[in-house]
Scaffold this motif. Structure first.
Motif, mmCIF file in Angstrom:
data_model
loop_
_atom_site.group_PDB
_atom_site.id
_atom_site.type_symbol
_atom_site.label_atom_id
_atom_site.label_comp_id
_atom_site.label_asym_id
_atom_site.label_seq_id
_atom_site.Cartn_x
_atom_site.Cartn_y
_atom_site.Cartn_z
ATOM 1 N N HIS A 289 0.869 -1.183 0.000
ATOM 2 C CA HIS A 289 0.000 0.000 0.000
ATOM 3 C C HIS A 289 0.902 1.227 0.000
ATOM 4 O O HIS A 289 1.703 1.380 0.931
ATOM 5 N N PRO A 290 0.785 2.102 -0.997
ATOM 6 C CA PRO A 290 1.673 3.265 -1.041
ATOM 7 C C PRO A 290 1.265 4.319 -0.022
ATOM 8 O O PRO A 290 0.077 4.501 0.256
ATOM 9 N N ALA A 291 2.248 5.006 0.517
ATOM 10 C CA ALA A 291 1.998 6.173 1.376
ATOM 11 C C ALA A 291 2.848 7.310 0.821
ATOM 12 O O ALA A 291 4.015 7.114 0.473
ATOM 13 N N ALA A 292 2.245 8.498 0.753
ATOM 14 C CA ALA A 292 2.953 9.643 0.165
ATOM 15 C C ALA A 292 4.119 10.068 1.047
ATOM 16 O O ALA A 292 5.156 10.499 0.561
ATOM 17 N N ASP A 293 3.931 9.941 2.356
ATOM 18 C CA ASP A 293 4.971 10.322 3.321
ATOM 19 C C ASP A 293 4.626 9.650 4.651
ATOM 20 O O ASP A 293 3.659 8.890 4.746
ATOM 21 N N LEU A 294 5.403 9.959 5.691
ATOM 22 C CA LEU A 294 5.197 9.258 6.962
ATOM 23 C C LEU A 294 3.866 9.641 7.606
ATOM 24 O O LEU A 294 3.201 8.806 8.216
ATOM 25 N N ALA B 159 8.030 9.833 15.576
ATOM 26 C CA ALA B 159 7.044 10.752 16.149
ATOM 27 C C ALA B 159 5.827 10.930 15.245
ATOM 28 O O ALA B 159 4.736 11.253 15.743
ATOM 29 N N ALA B 160 5.979 10.709 13.945
ATOM 30 C CA ALA B 160 4.831 10.830 13.028
ATOM 31 C C ALA B 160 3.707 9.869 13.431
ATOM 32 O O ALA B 160 2.545 10.096 13.085
ATOM 33 N N PHE B 161 4.045 8.789 14.179
ATOM 34 C CA PHE B 161 3.054 7.782 14.563
ATOM 35 C C PHE B 161 2.581 7.956 16.011
ATOM 36 O O PHE B 161 1.825 7.133 16.524
#
Ligand code: NAP
Length: 256
Positions: free
Chosen positions: A117-122, A146-148
């Motif tokens: 599954h692609p993600a554009a960024d974190l 930290a993004a999560f």
């Protein structure tokens, strides 16, 4: 040629490939590699040849460093997501009139059986992750976990070489480990922690790809964070493998 007479090659490293390039160049008698590390890790892995550590202070300071150390060629073997230093290197080499050879290793491509599954960024990966699973292997290094931090409805196995920078997700366990990782290790890790989704950057290369093969075998979804664009420039020679890079460095040194 004595060691001090050899043309200096600045190797911007911090990667498995950077260590490979340093070893290959240090084994030659026609160049003098100096590997540059950012200094992020408490225990950086062993690197053959000379090593310097820490940021240069910006593009102009890198230009000065290149002049002061009589660098004849710069090799950018940094991680594809380390776009700051790569951009600085491109600008500095153009200013200094020094050739830049950059390893731009290809991203990974899905094969039959992969559920990617692609993600554009974190941030995008963080917004998607809990819809794909509840027990996450987060294998993105230590700097951007930290993004999560706001994802409370999943449990995270945080794998990194050093402890990640806070804030961290509320439910997590820390696993300090340094790649490369073998397929068998990755299979065991995913099973033992009942992982049901893997998050990775599209780093490319062999050192950390086994987790993707293990995920495919176990039928697990993988969130793959798209890589940022690499800096472009007229004076940059790009190569796809460390062998090509060492060959291109040797050619460039002969021409200088
Ligand atoms: P970055 O965002 O591109 O760099 C930020 C700043 O750190 C640069 O402007 C530079 O400071 C300094 N820096 C970075 N790499 C350096 C190097 N090899 N030698 C000297 N200074 C360096 O880099 P990053 O993403 O924080 O990555 C840091 C290091 O970790 C890199 O060497 C990279 O190869 C390695 N790494 C990164 C990742 C990742 O996912 N980002 C994964 C594996 C390994 P100044 O402007 O002061 O010179």
């Amino acid at each position: 040629m004595t060691r001090s007479d050899r043309p200096v090659v600045l190797v911007l490293g911090g990667t498995t490939e950077g260590r490979e390039v340093a070893a290959a160049l240090a084994a030659r008698d026609d160049v003098r590699p100096i590997t540059s590390l950012a200094g992020r890790l408490s225990r950086p892995g062993a690197v053959d040849g000379e090593v310097r550590t820490g940021g240069f202070g910006g593009t102009d300071e890198l230009v000065e460093w290149i002049a002061e150390h009589e660098v004849e060629v710069v090799a950018d073997v940094t991680h594809p997501f380390a776009t700051g230093i790569s951009a600085n290197a491109a600008r500095a080499c153009a200013k200094a009139g020094v050739p830049l050879i950059a390893l731009r290793r290809p991203g990974w491509t899905a094969t039959a059986g992969d559920d990617w599954h692609p993600a554009a960024d974190l941030a995008d990966a963080a917004s998607q992750v809990a819809s794909l699973g509840r027990r996450v292997l987060l294998a993105i290094g230590r700097q951007e976990v930290a993004a999560f931090a706001g994802v409370d409805d999943a449990w995270f196995l945080l794998r990194a070489i050093d402890p990640p920078d806070p804030p961290l997700p509320r439910h997590h366990e820390l696993l300090l480990a340094r790649g490369p990782f073998a397929l068998q290790e990755e299979r065991t890790l995913l099973r033992e922690h009942a992982i049901d989704v893997v998050v990775t950057k599209d780093s490319g290369g062999d050192a950390t790809r086994a987790k993707l093969d293990a995920a495919r075998e176990l039928g697990l979804p993988v969130l793959v964070v798209r890589r940022p664009p690499a800096p472009q420039g007229d004076g940059i020679t790009t190569v796809a493998t460390t062998d090509e890079l060492v060959g291109a460095v040797a050619d460039a040194v002969m021409r200088t």
